[in-house]
Design a protein around this motif. Sequence first.
Motif, short mmCIF file in Angstrom:
data_model
loop_
_atom_site.label_atom_id
_atom_site.label_comp_id
_atom_site.label_asym_id
_atom_site.label_seq_id
_atom_site.Cartn_x
_atom_site.Cartn_y
_atom_site.Cartn_z
N LYS A 42 0.81 -1.22 0.00
CA LYS A 42 0.00 0.00 0.00
C LYS A 42 0.84 1.27 0.00
CE LYS A 42 -4.16 -1.92 2.16
NZ LYS A 42 -5.09 -1.85 3.32
N THR A 43 2.13 1.14 0.30
CA THR A 43 2.99 2.32 0.34
C THR A 43 3.62 2.64 -1.02
OG1 THR A 43 5.07 1.16 0.88
CG2 THR A 43 3.58 1.69 2.70
N VAL A 44 3.51 1.72 -1.97
CA VAL A 44 4.09 1.91 -3.30
C VAL A 44 3.29 2.99 -4.04
CG1 VAL A 44 4.62 0.83 -5.51
CG2 VAL A 44 4.90 -0.47 -3.39
N ASP A 160 8.44 0.91 10.37
CA ASP A 160 8.57 1.35 8.97
C ASP A 160 9.73 0.70 8.23
OD1 ASP A 160 6.34 3.06 9.13
OD2 ASP A 160 7.57 4.67 10.00
N HIS A 161 10.30 -0.35 8.75
CA HIS A 161 11.36 -1.10 8.08
C HIS A 161 10.90 -2.54 7.87
CE1 HIS A 161 13.64 2.37 9.41
NE2 HIS A 161 14.69 1.97 8.71
N TYR A 162 11.11 -3.04 6.67
CA TYR A 162 10.64 -4.38 6.31
C TYR A 162 11.79 -5.19 5.69
CZ TYR A 162 5.95 -2.32 6.67
OH TYR A 162 4.82 -1.69 7.11
N ALA A 163 11.64 -6.51 5.74
CA ALA A 163 12.62 -7.39 5.10
C ALA A 163 11.90 -8.66 4.65
CB ALA A 163 13.75 -7.75 6.07
N GLU A 195 15.17 -5.48 1.40
CA GLU A 195 14.79 -4.64 2.53
C GLU A 195 14.02 -3.44 1.98
OE1 GLU A 195 18.44 -3.56 4.36
OE2 GLU A 195 18.94 -5.61 4.99
N ALA A 196 13.12 -2.90 2.79
CA ALA A 196 12.34 -1.73 2.36
C ALA A 196 12.15 -0.80 3.54
CB ALA A 196 10.99 -2.16 1.81
N VAL A 197 12.11 0.50 3.22
CA VAL A 197 11.88 1.52 4.25
C VAL A 197 10.74 2.42 3.79
CG1 VAL A 197 12.88 3.44 5.54
CG2 VAL A 197 14.32 1.50 4.90
N VAL A 198 9.81 2.69 4.69
CA VAL A 198 8.68 3.57 4.41
C VAL A 198 8.92 4.90 5.11
CG1 VAL A 198 6.19 3.91 4.67
CG2 VAL A 198 7.11 1.63 4.18
N GLY A 199 8.75 6.00 4.40
CA GLY A 199 8.99 7.32 4.96
C GLY A 199 7.91 7.75 5.93
N PRO A 200 8.13 8.84 6.67
CA PRO A 200 7.14 9.33 7.64
C PRO A 200 5.82 9.75 7.01
CG PRO A 200 8.91 10.93 7.33
CD PRO A 200 9.35 9.67 6.65
N ASP A 201 5.82 9.97 5.67
CA ASP A 201 4.59 10.35 4.98
C ASP A 201 3.77 9.14 4.56
OD1 ASP A 201 6.25 9.36 3.04
OD2 ASP A 201 6.29 11.18 1.81
#
Length: 254
Positions: A42-44, A160-163, A195-201
């Motif tokens: 959903k963050t893409v 907000d960090h995924y793997a 690995e993936a990182v989602v920003g504060p937004d």
Amino acid sequence: MKTYKLTLGLAAALALTVSGCGLLDDEPARVLAESPRETLLKTVPDEKAPAYAFDVKGAVQPISGVLDAPNKTTQFKITHSEDGVTLSMSGLLIDDRSWMRLSLTGAEGFPALPRKWMPIDPKKVKNPDDVPISYDDEVDPGYADLIIRSSEDVRVTSPDHYAGTTDLTASTEAEIVEDATLTALGAKAKAVPFEAVVGPDGHLSTLLVKVPAAGKAKAVNYRVTYAGYGRTITPKAPTETAKPTEAVYDLINS
């Protein structure tokens, strides 16, 4: 640069399974928790995402630029080097119009190229699949959606960090590695760590796929960076342009 948006429907399928396994009418409804994989998807960025800058490194063809899907606009730059010759191409696509700016070094005797943006005549482009001549509904130039949909064992490692792992054989459209490397990877290609990182937004910020060495290919990190959602300026049509020369179309169609 095309992105595939597939309908997952996983929650609905699980709900049907639960309802078909003896759940009584008066039993409290069960809420199915969203998986980390679904949350990450959903963050893409999609067709509603505000303008943002992108940078894709480590792929067969690195690319960077700006994308504004709601306004059907993207600007990008790619550089290709081979046998001592380097070609840099910048493209600007606004709806059904396109402009290019080319730079060629190392090619002795090749005619000089205009330095300004050049409006491209689609009728003179032999293969539009190789050379973009209009905005093609691009929303995700790094193929993050495809990579995540091809993943397994996605977990949250910190806020907000995924793997997880991703199957490169299911995301060949992203051209992360050459076909020969994919073959050399063998079974390892089906479970490459990422690995993936989602920003504060709430938008995807980085996606890193760690491709191991295989055959003659060295290990490589495929990195997608998306930044500046809503703060990135949307490119406008150039006010000063130059007419494309025949040499320009020779390069485009080569």
